[in-house]
Design an enzyme around this catalytic site. Structure first.
Site, mmCIF file in Angstrom:
data_model
loop_
_atom_site.group_PDB
_atom_site.id
_atom_site.type_symbol
_atom_site.label_atom_id
_atom_site.label_comp_id
_atom_site.label_asym_id
_atom_site.label_seq_id
_atom_site.Cartn_x
_atom_site.Cartn_y
_atom_site.Cartn_z
ATOM 1 N N ARG A 1 36.973 34.397 22.431
ATOM 2 C CA ARG A 1 38.249 33.916 22.972
ATOM 3 C C ARG A 1 39.358 33.907 21.923
ATOM 4 O O ARG A 1 40.243 33.051 21.954
ATOM 5 C CB ARG A 1 38.077 32.520 23.612
ATOM 6 C CG ARG A 1 36.925 32.406 24.606
ATOM 7 C CD ARG A 1 37.052 33.299 25.814
ATOM 8 N NE ARG A 1 38.179 33.006 26.658
ATOM 9 C CZ ARG A 1 38.179 32.146 27.674
ATOM 10 N NH1 ARG A 1 37.086 31.510 27.983
ATOM 11 N NH2 ARG A 1 39.244 31.950 28.395
ATOM 12 N N ARG B 1 45.449 31.949 24.346
ATOM 13 C CA ARG B 1 45.424 30.493 24.314
ATOM 14 C C ARG B 1 45.861 29.808 23.031
ATOM 15 O O ARG B 1 46.828 29.060 23.046
ATOM 16 C CB ARG B 1 44.047 29.982 24.767
ATOM 17 C CG ARG B 1 43.641 30.556 26.110
ATOM 18 C CD ARG B 1 42.498 29.815 26.699
ATOM 19 N NE ARG B 1 41.332 29.873 25.814
ATOM 20 C CZ ARG B 1 40.198 29.241 26.039
ATOM 21 N NH1 ARG B 1 40.072 28.509 27.118
ATOM 22 N NH2 ARG B 1 39.198 29.334 25.213
ATOM 23 N N ARG C 1 53.023 33.943 28.345
ATOM 24 C CA ARG C 1 52.656 33.242 29.560
ATOM 25 C C ARG C 1 53.850 32.974 30.465
ATOM 26 O O ARG C 1 53.717 32.932 31.678
ATOM 27 C CB ARG C 1 52.098 31.882 29.169
ATOM 28 C CG ARG C 1 50.642 31.747 29.400
ATOM 29 C CD ARG C 1 50.290 30.298 29.137
ATOM 30 N NE ARG C 1 48.845 30.171 29.095
ATOM 31 C CZ ARG C 1 48.218 29.123 28.591
ATOM 32 N NH1 ARG C 1 48.913 28.129 28.091
ATOM 33 N NH2 ARG C 1 46.910 29.085 28.615
ATOM 34 N N ASP D 1 39.283 39.367 31.809
ATOM 35 C CA ASP D 1 38.528 38.173 32.188
ATOM 36 C C ASP D 1 37.262 38.575 32.919
ATOM 37 O O ASP D 1 37.210 39.649 33.536
ATOM 38 C CB ASP D 1 39.365 37.244 33.075
ATOM 39 C CG ASP D 1 38.754 35.846 33.115
ATOM 40 O OD1 ASP D 1 38.958 35.085 32.158
ATOM 41 O OD2 ASP D 1 38.024 35.539 34.078
ATOM 42 N N TYR E 1 31.010 31.326 39.651
ATOM 43 C CA TYR E 1 32.411 31.210 40.069
ATOM 44 C C TYR E 1 32.614 31.759 41.478
ATOM 45 O O TYR E 1 33.387 31.224 42.269
ATOM 46 C CB TYR E 1 33.332 31.928 39.071
ATOM 47 C CG TYR E 1 33.418 31.202 37.752
ATOM 48 C CD1 TYR E 1 34.324 30.155 37.578
ATOM 49 C CD2 TYR E 1 32.587 31.530 36.695
ATOM 50 C CE1 TYR E 1 34.405 29.470 36.366
ATOM 51 C CE2 TYR E 1 32.655 30.858 35.486
ATOM 52 C CZ TYR E 1 33.559 29.818 35.325
ATOM 53 O OH TYR E 1 33.624 29.144 34.141
HETATM 54 O O1 CP3 Z 1 37.876 36.606 24.075
HETATM 55 C C1 CP3 Z 1 39.059 36.787 24.439
HETATM 56 O O2 CP3 Z 1 39.981 36.123 23.992
HETATM 57 C C2 CP3 Z 1 39.318 37.919 25.411
HETATM 58 C C3 CP3 Z 1 39.631 37.545 26.744
HETATM 59 C C4 CP3 Z 1 38.750 36.633 27.578
HETATM 60 C C5 CP3 Z 1 39.315 35.721 28.523
HETATM 61 N N1 CP3 Z 1 38.308 35.168 29.230
HETATM 62 C C6 CP3 Z 1 40.747 35.484 28.686
HETATM 63 C C7 CP3 Z 1 41.213 34.299 29.430
HETATM 64 C C8 CP3 Z 1 37.366 36.528 27.689
HETATM 65 C C9 CP3 Z 1 36.267 37.227 26.885
HETATM 66 C C10 CP3 Z 1 37.090 35.609 28.757
HETATM 67 C C11 CP3 Z 1 35.731 35.271 29.211
HETATM 68 C C12 CP3 Z 1 35.546 34.233 30.221
HETATM 69 N N2 CP3 Z 1 36.357 33.920 31.282
HETATM 70 C C13 CP3 Z 1 34.385 33.438 30.306
HETATM 71 C C14 CP3 Z 1 33.180 33.546 29.406
HETATM 72 C C15 CP3 Z 1 33.368 32.985 28.056
HETATM 73 C C16 CP3 Z 1 33.415 31.480 28.003
HETATM 74 O O3 CP3 Z 1 34.442 30.978 27.516
HETATM 75 O O4 CP3 Z 1 32.448 30.839 28.415
HETATM 76 C C17 CP3 Z 1 34.544 32.585 31.412
HETATM 77 C C18 CP3 Z 1 33.561 31.537 31.891
HETATM 78 C C19 CP3 Z 1 35.804 32.906 32.035
HETATM 79 C C20 CP3 Z 1 36.385 32.327 33.287
HETATM 80 C C21 CP3 Z 1 37.724 31.728 33.071
HETATM 81 N N3 CP3 Z 1 38.873 32.436 32.805
HETATM 82 C C22 CP3 Z 1 38.069 30.356 33.102
HETATM 83 C C23 CP3 Z 1 37.109 29.221 33.352
HETATM 84 C C24 CP3 Z 1 39.451 30.266 32.828
HETATM 85 C C25 CP3 Z 1 40.317 29.041 32.812
HETATM 86 C C26 CP3 Z 1 40.095 28.167 31.648
HETATM 87 C C27 CP3 Z 1 40.410 28.808 30.329
HETATM 88 O O5 CP3 Z 1 39.444 29.157 29.626
HETATM 89 O O6 CP3 Z 1 41.582 28.932 29.974
HETATM 90 C C28 CP3 Z 1 39.916 31.572 32.613
HETATM 91 C C29 CP3 Z 1 41.299 31.966 32.282
HETATM 92 C C30 CP3 Z 1 41.483 32.730 31.024
HETATM 93 N N4 CP3 Z 1 40.735 33.806 30.621
HETATM 94 C C31 CP3 Z 1 42.516 32.521 30.081
HETATM 95 C C32 CP3 Z 1 42.359 33.501 29.079
HETATM 96 C C33 CP3 Z 1 43.235 33.740 27.880
HETATM 97 C C34 CP3 Z 1 43.599 31.442 30.187
HETATM 98 C C35 CP3 Z 1 44.619 31.812 31.214
HETATM 99 C C36 CP3 Z 1 46.046 31.594 30.733
HETATM 100 O O7 CP3 Z 1 46.288 31.623 29.541
HETATM 101 O O8 CP3 Z 1 46.904 31.479 31.607
#
Ligand code: CP3
Length: 353
Positions: A26, A30, A39, A75, A161
């Protein structure tokens, strides 16, 4: 430019490099102010699906810190969305999906749509590969040294999910359905297994040099279901990838799998096992083949806290793995409130031997 082997790629293929290569789960998004600025301009799905933005966000952490790996900005829920499941990212709530809970719901999903719907993601990867292999340095990273990582959610975590319809601590509805309607649940896992393998192969064809499978919720399952819904799908996905792209390393992340991580590491065929924060990496290393690459596993809260405590713990993990192929990483994703300077300090610490 005499160095041709990329450190992260070489390590994932089994070479013990010193100091170890480093990247952070990640890392794209963020916690960086330059990500939060974007954003305001576009919603999350638009950012994922617009190559200009996704390329830029993927490279943001590399420009600042020069990690050895660039993970595609996307994602894990892009796959169900591409199959036709409605998906929205709601501020403060995370992902919201129209739940899939029956054979009739499943019949409305179409894996044949994925290739077309994920075309912008593949274009993002093509452009990223040209940049990481191009002549220009990316921030402090030396030209030709950054490995491009593609990824997908593993079937069980994506199913969580899809069935629940949103994030959860326990994913009770999903786990209940796996017991009460195994025919439906097995069909869902099966659909995700084949479509995930296809999508990862497409990512490799587009330029990803390694791929990672995130099974963030695998630790919710008892051993019998862990074998069925975590190990077996990962084994099949890896087998399909290896049959078409034998030289491309696969990283598996069975988060919170505990002792089941050993079986996962032995049975799935992955090149690298990513370990979560709670795993005793040294103890596990002794129980796993020396050829299995380990990735991890500094506590993300350590990075949030920063300072000498972070540096000490990071060195301890790095030094304990000396002599075997190890990719330094966190035990889970970077916490969004982490001060960027702590990340810079961490990368420098790992590289100072
Ligand atoms: O690693 C990276 O930075 C690359 C991008 C990446 C994202 N999500 C971007 C994202 C990766 C590899 C993921 C994986 C992901 N997504 C997982 C597995 C890894 C883990 O953390 O357990 C899971 C479970 C998700 C599902 C998901 N996506 C959730 C639960 C959420 C909301 C909560 C959160 O983590 O912010 C997302 C949204 C998401 N995916 C964001 C980002 C940068 C935030 C959205 C935003 O900034 O508006």
């Amino acid at each position: 430019m005499t160095e041709t082997r990329k450190p992260l790629l070489a390590t994932l293929l089994g070479e013990a490099t010193w100091p170890p290569p480093v990247w952070l789960m990640r890392q794209a998004g963020r916690f960086l102010p330059e990500f939060r600025a974007l954003r305001e301009k576009a919603d999350f799905l638009t950012r994922c699906m617009t190559p200009d933005m996704a390329v830029d966000i993927t490279l943001q952490p590399i420009r600042r810190f020069g990690m050895d790996g660039a993970i595609l900005f996307s994602d894990i829920l892009i796959l169900p969305w591409a199959m036709g499941q409605s998906l929205e990212f709601v501020a403060g709530r995370g992902p919201v999906l129209e739940p899939v809970r029956s054979m009739a719901d499943l019949a409305r999903l179409d894996p044949a749509r994925v290739a077309q719907a994920t075309q912008p993601v593949m274009e993002t990867l093509q452009r990223l590969r040209a940049i990481v292999d191009g002549p220009e340095p990316i921030g402090p990273a030396r030209p030709g040294q950054v490995t491009l990582i593609g990824f997908a959610g593993a079937p069980f975590t994506v199913a969580c999910y899809m069935v629940e319809g949103h994030g959860s601590r326990e994913f009770e509805e999903t786990r209940r359905l796996a017991y009460t309607d195994p025919e439906f649940f097995n069909r869902l896992i099966d659909l995700l297994t084949t479509s995930t393998a296809e999508m990862l192969c497409a990512q490799i064809a587009a330029g990803a040099e390694a791929v990672m499978l995130f099974d963030s919720w695998s630790g919710l399952l008892p051993p019998s279901q862990f074998r069925q819904h975590v190990i077996e799908p990962a084994r099949r996905i890896t087998e399909i990838i290896k049959s078409r792209h034998p030289g491309v390393p696969v990283i598996g992340f069975p988060r919170l799998g505990g002792i089941m991580a050993i079986e996962y590491g032995n049975r799935t065929g992955v090149n690298a096992l990513a370990l979560d924060t709670g795993a005793d990496m040294k103890a596990l290393a002794e129980k796993l083949p020396a050829t299995l690459v380990l990735q991890g596993n500094l506590d993300p809260i350590r990075v949030l806290a920063g300072g000498e405590g972070m540096r000490q713990e990071a060195r301890a993990i790095r030094d304990a793995m000396k002599g075997r192929p190890h990719v330094f990483n966190l035990g889970h994703g970077v916490i969004p409130t982490t001060p960027p300077e702590h990340v810079g300090d961490l990368i420098k610490t790992i590289r100072t031997v």
